[in-house]
Design a protein around this motif. Structure first.
Motif, PDB file in Angstrom:
ATOM      1  N   SER A  64      53.285-108.143  18.027  1.00  0.00           N
ATOM      2  CA  SER A  64      54.647-108.123  17.477  1.00  0.00           C
ATOM      3  C   SER A  64      55.331-109.445  17.783  1.00  0.00           C
ATOM      4  N   VAL A  65      55.124-109.950  19.027  1.00  0.00           N
ATOM      5  CA  VAL A  65      55.745-111.232  19.384  1.00  0.00           C
ATOM      6  C   VAL A  65      55.128-112.346  18.546  1.00  0.00           C
ATOM      7  N   GLU A  66      53.801-112.316  18.426  1.00  0.00           N
ATOM      8  CA  GLU A  66      53.140-113.369  17.642  1.00  0.00           C
ATOM      9  C   GLU A  66      53.617-113.354  16.197  1.00  0.00           C
ATOM     10  N   ARG A  67      53.787-112.147  15.652  1.00  0.00           N
ATOM     11  CA  ARG A  67      54.273-112.040  14.276  1.00  0.00           C
ATOM     12  C   ARG A  67      55.659-112.634  14.115  1.00  0.00           C
ATOM     13  N   ASP A  68      56.529-112.339  15.094  1.00  0.00           N
ATOM     14  CA  ASP A  68      57.883-112.892  15.023  1.00  0.00           C
ATOM     15  C   ASP A  68      57.832-114.415  15.046  1.00  0.00           C
ATOM     16  N   LEU A  69      56.952-114.951  15.922  1.00  0.00           N
ATOM     17  CA  LEU A  69      56.823-116.412  15.990  1.00  0.00           C
ATOM     18  C   LEU A  69      56.354-116.975  14.659  1.00  0.00           C
ATOM     19  N   ARG A  70      55.333-116.325  14.073  1.00  0.00           N
ATOM     20  CA  ARG A  70      54.828-116.789  12.779  1.00  0.00           C
ATOM     21  C   ARG A  70      55.947-116.795  11.745  1.00  0.00           C
ATOM     22  N   GLU A  71      56.751-115.737  11.779  1.00  0.00           N
ATOM     23  CA  GLU A  71      57.818-115.605  10.791  1.00  0.00           C
ATOM     24  C   GLU A  71      58.882-116.700  10.962  1.00  0.00           C
ATOM     25  N   ILE A  72      59.280-116.908  12.219  1.00  0.00           N
ATOM     26  CA  ILE A  72      60.304-117.922  12.487  1.00  0.00           C
ATOM     27  C   ILE A  72      59.802-119.306  12.075  1.00  0.00           C
ATOM     28  N   PHE A  73      58.578-119.643  12.494  1.00  0.00           N
ATOM     29  CA  PHE A  73      58.062-120.977  12.163  1.00  0.00           C
ATOM     30  C   PHE A  73      57.765-121.123  10.674  1.00  0.00           C
ATOM     31  N   HIS A  74      57.429-120.008  10.054  1.00  0.00           N
ATOM     32  CA  HIS A  74      57.240-120.046   8.598  1.00  0.00           C
ATOM     33  C   HIS A  74      58.548-120.489   7.936  1.00  0.00           C
ATOM     34  N   GLY A  75      59.660-119.960   8.464  1.00  0.00           N
ATOM     35  CA  GLY A  75      60.968-120.349   7.953  1.00  0.00           C
ATOM     36  C   GLY A  75      61.264-121.840   8.138  1.00  0.00           C
ATOM     37  N   PHE A  76      60.627-122.461   9.147  1.00  0.00           N
ATOM     38  CA  PHE A  76      60.813-123.907   9.379  1.00  0.00           C
ATOM     39  C   PHE A  76      59.790-124.730   8.584  1.00  0.00           C
ATOM     40  N   GLY A  77      58.982-124.067   7.792  1.00  0.00           N
ATOM     41  CA  GLY A  77      58.019-124.802   6.965  1.00  0.00           C
ATOM     42  C   GLY A  77      56.654-125.005   7.617  1.00  0.00           C
ATOM     43  N   PHE A  78      56.387-124.267   8.720  1.00  0.00           N
ATOM     44  CA  PHE A  78      55.089-124.415   9.392  1.00  0.00           C
ATOM     45  C   PHE A  78      54.053-123.470   8.781  1.00  0.00           C
ATOM     46  N   GLU A  79      52.812-123.946   8.710  1.00  0.00           N
ATOM     47  CA  GLU A  79      51.708-123.091   8.300  1.00  0.00           C
ATOM     48  C   GLU A  79      50.916-122.709   9.551  1.00  0.00           C
ATOM     49  N   VAL A  80      50.021-121.720   9.390  1.00  0.00           N
ATOM     50  CA  VAL A  80      49.183-121.308  10.519  1.00  0.00           C
ATOM     51  C   VAL A  80      47.812-121.950  10.381  1.00  0.00           C
ATOM     52  N   PHE A  81      47.326-122.522  11.482  1.00  0.00           N
ATOM     53  CA  PHE A  81      45.998-123.142  11.497  1.00  0.00           C
ATOM     54  C   PHE A  81      45.284-122.638  12.741  1.00  0.00           C
ATOM     55  N   GLU A  82      44.054-122.162  12.569  1.00  0.00           N
ATOM     56  CA  GLU A  82      43.360-121.587  13.730  1.00  0.00           C
ATOM     57  C   GLU A  82      42.086-122.337  14.085  1.00  0.00           C
ATOM     58  N   GLY A  83      41.780-122.367  15.374  1.00  0.00           N
ATOM     59  CA  GLY A  83      40.547-123.009  15.858  1.00  0.00           C
ATOM     60  C   GLY A  83      39.742-122.026  16.689  1.00  0.00           C
ATOM     61  N   PRO A  84      38.518-122.417  17.088  1.00  0.00           N
ATOM     62  CA  PRO A  84      37.615-121.497  17.793  1.00  0.00           C
ATOM     63  C   PRO A  84      37.985-121.300  19.267  1.00  0.00           C
ATOM     64  N   GLU A  85      37.599-120.144  19.805  1.00  0.00           N
ATOM     65  CA  GLU A  85      37.848-119.850  21.218  1.00  0.00           C
ATOM     66  C   GLU A  85      36.814-120.548  22.097  1.00  0.00           C
ATOM     67  N   ILE A  86      35.615-120.743  21.566  1.00  0.00           N
ATOM     68  CA  ILE A  86      34.576-121.485  22.292  1.00  0.00           C
ATOM     69  C   ILE A  86      34.670-122.927  21.803  1.00  0.00           C
ATOM     70  N   GLU A  87      34.942-123.832  22.751  1.00  0.00           N
ATOM     71  CA  GLU A  87      35.214-125.222  22.392  1.00  0.00           C
ATOM     72  C   GLU A  87      34.251-126.158  23.105  1.00  0.00           C
ATOM     73  N   THR A  88      34.404-127.426  22.832  1.00  0.00           N
ATOM     74  CA  THR A  88      33.650-128.430  23.589  1.00  0.00           C
ATOM     75  C   THR A  88      34.619-129.106  24.544  1.00  0.00           C
ATOM     76  N   GLU A  89      34.074-129.626  25.645  1.00  0.00           N
ATOM     77  CA  GLU A  89      34.895-130.379  26.599  1.00  0.00           C
ATOM     78  C   GLU A  89      35.571-131.542  25.893  1.00  0.00           C
ATOM     79  N   ARG A  90      34.849-132.082  24.905  1.00  0.00           N
ATOM     80  CA  ARG A  90      35.350-133.248  24.177  1.00  0.00           C
ATOM     81  C   ARG A  90      36.688-132.936  23.502  1.00  0.00           C
ATOM     82  N   LEU A  91      36.754-131.800  22.827  1.00  0.00           N
ATOM     83  CA  LEU A  91      38.017-131.478  22.149  1.00  0.00           C
ATOM     84  C   LEU A  91      39.057-130.926  23.112  1.00  0.00           C
TER      85      LEU A  91
END
Ligand code: DAH
Length: 367
Positions: A122-149
């Motif tokens: 519910s909190v995440e949804r509210d954040l998405r909604e608020i930032f959507h209003g500011f013109g932000f899009e959602v972009f997702e990355g992987p949970e398993i990463e490299t040290e490099r990134l």
């Protein structure tokens, strides 16, 4: 007289017996199948009445007309009785079927369990909604990463002391766990310690201007207690454009705080340190528990830090494929778990991922 009456009496008796057999059989029959069985037993090719009728020819000729009439009447009566009984039991059977399949339209329905959003979502949804209003899009990355990134491209080279800020879970080289201390995978595979590496992915994948939020699960090698989990959630933000300033970051965050926590929410910027932003800031809001007077929740300060942020470091911009002389950006990151605890006055982080329905069902009303 007596002699001649003999055969006829025997005939009448046989007739009466066949008839009463039919009558008692029919009276006992309660379904169509049994009535049909009675018909076969009495009127079939070797049925009791059929046999009696066939013996008519053995009577003396002067007796035959009267006996024939009686026999015919008996056959008609039996046939009529069968037809009548068939109708009765048939109707009874239909009624029985209908009764068996009847639906009580007035019975209360079986309650159906309906799911609902987890308080974190519910909190995440509210954040998405608020930032959507500011013109932000959602972009997702992987949970398993490299040290490099996760570190290097965010301006933390190997052995940089800032890496100690994040207690990292390394993914072991396959097979190495069975021979004592696990050896970290050679390609530096880790569980991401924050959502910041997604900044690099977003910069490399999307061209400027960039306005994205990057929500997701993160992991750290933590001693678990009421306020620390080895698994938690962040929402990262990134803007890359020409002429982006710290003023843009500040204005946006102040609007965000008002949208999230109400019009009168007090805010402040403090200097902070992160290797991937320069300058870096901590963003505080007036304590949600005491309203600013000072209480245990804000350690007496009247303020609560809700996120870290700053201007994207030139090295990070370059690693993302941008020329820092042409483009600037700001970034920020916040913890979803603490925001959820604060919203509902939950005292222990461990409830959130504890999968205890007694806890979760308290949030079925939405927010
Ligand atoms: N990654 C930081 C952390 O996990 C949070 C953060 C701070 C993200 C500053 C940012 C930032 O993007 O600019 O503590």
């Amino acid at each position: 007289m007596t002699d001649s009456a003999q055969p006829r009496t025997a005939f009448s008796e046989a007739l009466a017996a066949a008839r009463s057999e039919a009558e008692s059989g029919l009276a006992a029959a309660t379904d169509v199948e049994t009535v049909e069985a009675v018909r076969h037993q009495v009127l079939g090719r070797s049925g009791t009445l059929t046999v009696v009728l066939r013996s008519l020819g053995e009577l003396p000729s002067d007796e035959r007309p009267a006996a024939g009439q009686a026999a015919n009447a008996a056959r008609l009566a039996v046939e009529a009785a069968i037809a009548a009984r068939l109708a009765e039991v048939g109707e009874g059977q239909l009624e029985a079927w209908l009764a068996a399949e009847a639906i009580d339209m007035t019975a209360p329905g079986a309650p159906r369990r309906i799911g609902h959003l987890h308080p974190l979502w519910s909190v995440e949804r509210d954040l998405r909604e608020i930032f959507h209003g500011f013109g932000f899009e959602v972009f997702e990355g992987p949970e398993i990463e490299t040290e490099r990134l996760n570190f290097e491209l965010l301006n933390m080279p190997p052995d940089h002391p800032a890496r100690d800020l994040w207690d990292t879970l390394y993914v072991a080289e396959p097979g190495s766990v069975t021979v004592g201390a696990p050896r970290p995978a050679e390609d530096g595979t880790i569980l991401r310690t924050h959502t910041s590496p997604v900044q690099i992915r977003a910069m490399r994948e999307l061209g400027a201007p960039i306005r994205v939020i990057m929500p997701g699960r993160c992991f750290r090698y933590e001693a678990v207690d009421a306020s620390h989990g080895f698994e938690f959630f962040q929402v990262e933000g990134l803007v890359v454009d020409r002429d982006t300033t710290m003023g843009d970051l500040r204005g946006m965050l102040e609007e965000f705080a008002r949208a999230m926590y109400g019009e009168g929410t007090a805010t402040r910027f403090r200097p902070g340190y992160y290797p991937f932003t320069e300058p870096s800031v901590a963003f505080d809001i007036g304590c949600l528990v005491c309203g600013g007077d000072g209480c245990p929740a804000c350690k007496g300060s009247g303020w609560m830090t809700i996120l870290g942020g700053g201007m994207v470091h030139p090295v990070v911009l370059r690693n993302g494929g941008f020329d820092p002389d042409e483009y600037q950006g700001y970034a920020f990151g916040m913890g979803l778990d603490r925001m959820t605890l604060l919203r509902h006055g939950i005292r222990d982080l461990r409830y959130l991922l504890g999968a205890d329905l007694r806890f979760l069902e308290q949030f079925s009303g939405g927010r």
